[in-house]
Design a protein around this motif. Structure first.
Motif, PDB file in Angstrom:
ATOM      1  N   PHE A  48     -15.725 -33.327 -13.356  1.00  0.00           N
ATOM      2  CA  PHE A  48     -16.928 -33.090 -12.540  1.00  0.00           C
ATOM      3  C   PHE A  48     -16.955 -34.139 -11.421  1.00  0.00           C
ATOM      4  O   PHE A  48     -16.872 -35.331 -11.699  1.00  0.00           O
ATOM      5  CB  PHE A  48     -18.199 -33.230 -13.391  1.00  0.00           C
ATOM      6  CG  PHE A  48     -18.277 -32.235 -14.520  1.00  0.00           C
ATOM      7  CD1 PHE A  48     -19.064 -31.091 -14.407  1.00  0.00           C
ATOM      8  CD2 PHE A  48     -17.551 -32.419 -15.694  1.00  0.00           C
ATOM      9  CE1 PHE A  48     -19.129 -30.175 -15.441  1.00  0.00           C
ATOM     10  CE2 PHE A  48     -17.602 -31.502 -16.732  1.00  0.00           C
ATOM     11  CZ  PHE A  48     -18.391 -30.377 -16.606  1.00  0.00           C
ATOM     12  N   ASP A  49     -17.098 -33.706 -10.188  1.00  0.00           N
ATOM     13  CA  ASP A  49     -17.054 -34.638  -9.047  1.00  0.00           C
ATOM     14  C   ASP A  49     -18.441 -34.908  -8.464  1.00  0.00           C
ATOM     15  O   ASP A  49     -19.305 -34.021  -8.479  1.00  0.00           O
ATOM     16  CB  ASP A  49     -16.196 -34.056  -7.917  1.00  0.00           C
ATOM     17  CG  ASP A  49     -14.707 -34.200  -8.208  1.00  0.00           C
ATOM     18  OD1 ASP A  49     -14.342 -34.543  -9.348  1.00  0.00           O
ATOM     19  OD2 ASP A  49     -13.905 -33.942  -7.287  1.00  0.00           O
ATOM     20  N   ASP A  50     -18.595 -36.085  -7.916  1.00  0.00           N
ATOM     21  CA  ASP A  50     -19.711 -36.511  -7.063  1.00  0.00           C
ATOM     22  C   ASP A  50     -20.864 -37.192  -7.803  1.00  0.00           C
ATOM     23  O   ASP A  50     -21.603 -37.952  -7.205  1.00  0.00           O
ATOM     24  CB  ASP A  50     -20.295 -35.361  -6.214  1.00  0.00           C
ATOM     25  CG  ASP A  50     -19.274 -34.800  -5.231  1.00  0.00           C
ATOM     26  OD1 ASP A  50     -18.382 -35.560  -4.814  1.00  0.00           O
ATOM     27  OD2 ASP A  50     -19.368 -33.607  -4.893  1.00  0.00           O
ATOM     28  N   GLY A  51     -21.066 -36.885  -9.104  1.00  0.00           N
ATOM     29  CA  GLY A  51     -22.113 -37.566  -9.865  1.00  0.00           C
ATOM     30  C   GLY A  51     -23.525 -37.112  -9.564  1.00  0.00           C
ATOM     31  O   GLY A  51     -24.471 -37.921  -9.572  1.00  0.00           O
ATOM     32  N   SER A  64     -13.502 -42.996 -10.920  1.00  0.00           N
ATOM     33  CA  SER A  64     -14.025 -43.303  -9.589  1.00  0.00           C
ATOM     34  C   SER A  64     -13.841 -42.116  -8.644  1.00  0.00           C
ATOM     35  O   SER A  64     -12.860 -41.379  -8.734  1.00  0.00           O
ATOM     36  CB  SER A  64     -13.279 -44.512  -9.021  1.00  0.00           C
ATOM     37  OG  SER A  64     -13.495 -44.589  -7.615  1.00  0.00           O
ATOM     38  N   HIS A  65     -14.805 -41.965  -7.750  1.00  0.00           N
ATOM     39  CA  HIS A  65     -14.693 -40.973  -6.665  1.00  0.00           C
ATOM     40  C   HIS A  65     -14.847 -41.734  -5.342  1.00  0.00           C
ATOM     41  O   HIS A  65     -15.398 -41.223  -4.401  1.00  0.00           O
ATOM     42  CB  HIS A  65     -15.785 -39.916  -6.849  1.00  0.00           C
ATOM     43  CG  HIS A  65     -15.549 -38.632  -6.113  1.00  0.00           C
ATOM     44  ND1 HIS A  65     -14.314 -38.054  -5.955  1.00  0.00           N
ATOM     45  CD2 HIS A  65     -16.418 -37.786  -5.494  1.00  0.00           C
ATOM     46  CE1 HIS A  65     -14.433 -36.929  -5.282  1.00  0.00           C
ATOM     47  NE2 HIS A  65     -15.687 -36.745  -4.977  1.00  0.00           N
ATOM     48  N   THR A  66     -14.369 -42.984  -5.346  1.00  0.00           N
ATOM     49  CA  THR A  66     -14.492 -43.993  -4.275  1.00  0.00           C
ATOM     50  C   THR A  66     -15.921 -44.557  -4.214  1.00  0.00           C
ATOM     51  O   THR A  66     -16.780 -44.146  -5.007  1.00  0.00           O
ATOM     52  CB  THR A  66     -14.116 -43.465  -2.862  1.00  0.00           C
ATOM     53  OG1 THR A  66     -15.121 -42.568  -2.409  1.00  0.00           O
ATOM     54  CG2 THR A  66     -12.751 -42.787  -2.877  1.00  0.00           C
ATOM     55  N   MET A 102     -16.131 -32.576  -3.028  1.00  0.00           N
ATOM     56  CA  MET A 102     -16.671 -31.509  -2.196  1.00  0.00           C
ATOM     57  C   MET A 102     -15.520 -30.718  -1.619  1.00  0.00           C
ATOM     58  O   MET A 102     -14.520 -31.254  -1.227  1.00  0.00           O
ATOM     59  CB  MET A 102     -17.452 -32.139  -1.050  1.00  0.00           C
ATOM     60  CG  MET A 102     -18.622 -31.340  -0.569  1.00  0.00           C
ATOM     61  SD  MET A 102     -18.244 -29.862   0.348  1.00  0.00           S
ATOM     62  CE  MET A 102     -17.607 -30.567   1.838  1.00  0.00           C
ATOM     63  N   VAL A 103     -15.664 -29.406  -1.659  1.00  0.00           N
ATOM     64  CA  VAL A 103     -14.608 -28.579  -1.098  1.00  0.00           C
ATOM     65  C   VAL A 103     -15.240 -27.411  -0.372  1.00  0.00           C
ATOM     66  O   VAL A 103     -16.326 -26.972  -0.684  1.00  0.00           O
ATOM     67  CB  VAL A 103     -13.652 -28.080  -2.202  1.00  0.00           C
ATOM     68  CG1 VAL A 103     -14.322 -27.031  -3.065  1.00  0.00           C
ATOM     69  CG2 VAL A 103     -12.383 -27.523  -1.576  1.00  0.00           C
TER      70      VAL A 103
HETATM   71 ZN   LIG Z   1     -16.632 -35.190  -3.764  1.00  0.00          ZN
END
Ligand SMILES: [Zn+2]
Length: 358
Positions: free
Chosen positions: A117-120, A247-249, A1-2
């Motif tokens: 691609f982030d966050d899923g 991973s994105h944590t 997220m930005v």
């Molecule tokens: Zn994110």
């Protein structure tokens, strides 16, 4: 997220929050370059031996979301065009190639472009995966393991949702400090300010802050019930059909706000869960938010201990073979409102210069 003000302005206009559409200076300049044949010239100039990493979040229509419209990177049709164009002019890098490049084991004859691609979000499975699969292009999907299969809004979507649903023209918050925010003409500024407070708040009690926004907006605990994140079956299908996963944590915290022990737990738990669910090695991570202050030396130590080989930030910069820190590989945003000329100017100048000209 930005949080990028330009994009947020545009997306909020698209969601009807800000009524008057406006073209940014960058878009105008890119359109002039396109209209005068400049993009064709840029495409033919010698390319650098570098890795350009594009970062997407959600795919779809920003005007239809109940959450943060700022998260949308492309419509399905935009993404289809972007993949086709990049395939024609550049080398599409896989995640494994990107790791080998950063570690100095390989070079690219053309500029390597990696799609991330982030966050899923579920729209990644619904739209991005079929497009990438059709073009035989690998995307790398960074997954927050606590969100897998979830219908719960993450904090940024929850804040946007509460502001969107509020019937109040003005809200008064008493935590973390007294403030009055205009939700009439000023919804954009209100969202911008609240997201900024959340992200900057080292000592912020984040649950208390969200409860305070819920109280002041009069939206309580209202939540949409539909699933918004990819589930395990979908992730397995993507992983089994050429897509890479990182991973994105586990719970999308700002890692630098956590103790070293909690940082290690966040990056280790998500790695172990993904490896268990997918039966593959997880070697890569994208930092939540990805700004320079979102991670620190202790984060990088945690990544080393957990066994990661590469980690991606999200604030621009160049990736040159053998010179880029494997735990700070730079990425460039793609915005749904950018339009084709700006996307092409940014990507083609990145291939020439190592990073986009503007
Ligand atoms: Zn994110």
């Amino acid at each position: 997220m930005v949080l990028a003000i330009d994009r947020m302005n545009l997306h909020l206009r698209q969601s009807g929050v800000v009524p008057v559409p406006r073209i940014s200076k960058r878009q105008r300049l890119a359109s002039i370059i396109a209209a005068t044949g400049g993009i064709r010239v840029l495409e033919r100039l010698p390319q650098q031996n570098c890795l350009v990493v594009l970062n997407y979040h959600r795919i779809g229509s920003a005007s239809e979301t109940v959450g943060d419209p700022n998260l949308y990177s492309a419509t399905p049709s935009d993404l289809d065009d972007q993949v086709r164009w990049i395939k024609r002019h550049y080398h599409i890098s896989s995640l494994d190639e990107a790791i080998a490049f950063v570690e100095g084991q390989i070079t690219f004859r053309k500029t390597g472009i990696l799609f991330t691609f982030d966050d899923g979000y579920k729209d990644n499975y619904d739209y991005a995966f079929p497009i990438l699969y059709k073009h035989k292009v690998q995307g790398t999907f960074f997954i927050c393991t606590s969100y897998i299969g979830s219908s719960q809004l993450p904090w940024w979507d929850r804040i946007a949702y509460m502001l969107k649903m509020s019937r109040n023209s003005k809200i008064v918050l008493h935590y973390p400090e007294f403030m009055t925010l205009d939700l009439g003409e000023g919804k954009l500024e209100a969202l911008n300010r609240l997201l900024g407070i959340y992200k900057a708040g080292h000592d912020l009690n984040k649950d208390q802050f969200l409860e305070e926004i819920a109280r002041s907006t009069g939206t309580g605990d209202e939540r949409p019930g539909e699933r918004i994140f990819i589930n395990k079956t979908e992730l397995k299908e993507m992983s089994g059909n050429g897509m890479a996963v990182g991973s994105h944590t586990h719970s999308h915290p700002l890692l630098s706000h956590l103790s070293p022990e909690l940082q290690l737990e966040e990056v280790s738990v998500s790695k172990e869960m993904l490896e268990h669910d997918l039966g593959i090695d997880i070697q890569s991570l994208a930092y939540p938010v990805g700004a320079p202050d979102s991670f620190d030396d202790r984060t990088q130590e945690a990544l080393r201990r957990a066994g990661y080989r590469i980690a991606f930030s999200f604030y621009g910069g160049k990736n040159i073979a053998g010179k880029t820190s494997p735990y700070n590989v730079r990425r460039h945003h793609v915005g749904v409102g950018d339009g084709e000329p700006l996307f092409r100017v940014r990507t083609s100048t990145a291939a020439i210069l190592g990073e986009p000209l503007f």
